[in-house]
Design an enzyme around this catalytic site. Structure first.
Site, PDB file in Angstrom:
ATOM      1  N   CYS A   1      11.993  -0.480   8.645  1.00  0.00           N
ATOM      2  CA  CYS A   1      12.466  -0.226   7.423  1.00  0.00           C
ATOM      3  C   CYS A   1      11.617   0.112   6.387  1.00  0.00           C
ATOM      4  O   CYS A   1      10.836  -0.676   6.197  1.00  0.00           O
ATOM      5  CB  CYS A   1      13.620  -1.000   7.029  1.00  0.00           C
ATOM      6  SG  CYS A   1      14.294  -0.741   5.319  1.00  0.00           S
TER       7      CYS A   1
ATOM      8  N   CYS B   1      10.199  -0.722 -16.122  1.00  0.00           N
ATOM      9  CA  CYS B   1       9.967  -1.096 -14.818  1.00  0.00           C
ATOM     10  C   CYS B   1       8.431  -0.328 -14.172  1.00  0.00           C
ATOM     11  O   CYS B   1       8.344  -0.205 -12.953  1.00  0.00           O
ATOM     12  CB  CYS B   1      11.152  -0.391 -14.002  1.00  0.00           C
ATOM     13  SG  CYS B   1      11.332   1.378 -14.179  1.00  0.00           S
TER      14      CYS B   1
END
Length: 412
Positions: free
Chosen positions: A65, A370
């Site tokens: 993943c 961020c």
């Protein structure tokens, strides 16, 4: 070969004698590894001498993943690396700051995600999961160590829900799932539109499945498909109906830490500006301190914020405005009566808005970011205008990834 360091994407970095760098996922500094040549670059074959900081990954899908990069690294070591990367990024702009201990959110608390859907053998059940690393290939999941349990528990039903959106062979739907106080809110994108979009039959099928699953709201690129309950989150005293596909901090605990730090910086303010305010995560707590000028480019977000004012009596006044702060920042002259500015921009930062803050008479700023790189650029501009960085609070809400959220307090 011996691993030299970890790169910005979480890959192990090996420095060759000729100066070239090899980037290989899943390896840690100091490890001795054996590699083999692969079609798209070096592939890890064996770890001959593991790092003492290596640990078993908590997720079955780690390594295939593409969602997590650092599950194989001890949390303390990984956090220390993130903080040192932040220091190094600041140093590039000749900045130093007091960096507070990292606030780390817990696993299984991420309340929003994007799940990709593909056709399966059964036309009524889609394949659902995350993209593989640097690939369009889908890694199907039945569990996730990061996600809110409400989303994980819904995965079997979401496979059924995604199937009607695969009606057109060119559709590649993405389910943007948010866990709210009233249930799951799902906005679907990636559905072929040129041929007429989703048929009425497919819409009806999706609505029926959403009703059966108890989904709060289902939308297609913001357009309503099914509404059972309005998706609501709590911002301070306000209950806010978030817009379809709207921004929300990844973790409620991270949001609480950021709000507490920003609120402490704004204590005693007479008038506050909350820029890039979204639907009001900071606006409503700040309005408990002083009147707030709130601005954001998203009309749906400002609409949600404005509608929620009535749910929070007793606050100081809130003036909300739809405004593109990249092209039309709040000017220094407009900040004349503002003594504290809060800004939380996208990853691109807030260069145009910071230039106006620097020219204004504002004495205190709380910056939320961020992206440490654009934060450092904006911070340099503020410092050049006479501001001092009082402190930086890192918040690790993007678990097992290289990313780091932060809020920084400036004063002059």
């Amino acid at each position: 070969m011996t691993v030299d360091s970890v790169g910005g994407e979480g890959d192990g970095v090996i420095r060759l004698t000729d100066g070239r760098l090899l980037h290989v996922p899943g390896i840690l500094p100091g490890e001795v590894v054996r590699l083999r040549a692969g079609r798209e670059g070096p592939v890890l074959e064996a770890i001959e001498a593991p790092s003492p900081d290596r640990r078993p990954p908590p997720c079955l899908y780690f390594g295939t993943c593409g969602g997590c990069a650092l599950q194989h690294w001890d949390d303390s070591a990984a956090l220390a690396w993130k903080v040192e990367r932040l220091r190094a990024t600041l140093a590039l702009e000749r900045l130093e700051a007091d960096i507070l201990p990292v606030v780390r959110t817990a696993p299984a608390t991420r309340r929003r995600t994007a799940l990709h859907a593909r056709r399966g053998d059964n036309r009524r059940i889609a394949r659902l999961g995350f993209k593989a690393r640097r690939s369009w290939n889908l890694v199907e999941i039945s569990d996730c160590a990061v996600l809110d349990p409400a989303i994980t528990a819904a995965l079997p039903g979401l496979r059924r829900l995604a199937a009607p959106f695969l009606e057109h062979p060119k559709s590649a739907p993405t389910l943007h799932v948010t866990s709210t106080g009233t249930g799951l809110d799902i906005d679907v994108t990636g559905v072929e539109a040129r041929s007429g979009g989703l048929s009425a039959d497919a819409r009806m099928a999706a609505a029926e499945i959403a009703a059966e699953l108890g989904i709060a709201r289902l939308t297609l690129a913001g357009d309503s498909v099914f509404l059972q309950r309005r998706p609501v989150v709590q911002f301070g005293r306000a209950r806010v109906e978030i817009p379809a596909g709207g921004f929300l901090q990844a973790s409620a605990a991270a949001e609480a830490a950021l709000v507490a730090e920003v609120g402490a910086a704004a204590a005693g303010a007479r008038r506050i500006a909350d820029l890039f305010c979204g639907a009001g995560a900071f606006t409503f707590p700040l309005a408990g301190i002083a009147p707030v000028l709130a601005a954001d480019a998203s009309a749906p977000a400002i609409g949600a914020l404005t509608a929620a004012i009535a749910t929070a009596p007793g606050l100081h006044g809130i003036t909300a405005e739809v405004r593109d702060l990249f092209r039309r920042p709040v000017l220094a002259s407009e900040l004349r009566r503002i003594d504290v500015v809060v800004f939380d921009p996208p990853r691109a930062g807030a260069a145009a808005q910071v230039a106006e803050i620097a020219l204004s008479g504002v004495g205190r700023v709380a910056a939320v970011s961020c992206n440490p790189a654009t934060f450092a650029r904006d911070a340099r501009h503020l410092v050049d205008a006479g501001f001092r960085i009082e402190r930086i609070l890192p918040v690790d809400q993007f678990l097992w990834s290289p990313h780091l959220e932060l809020t920084a307090i400036f004063s002059r």
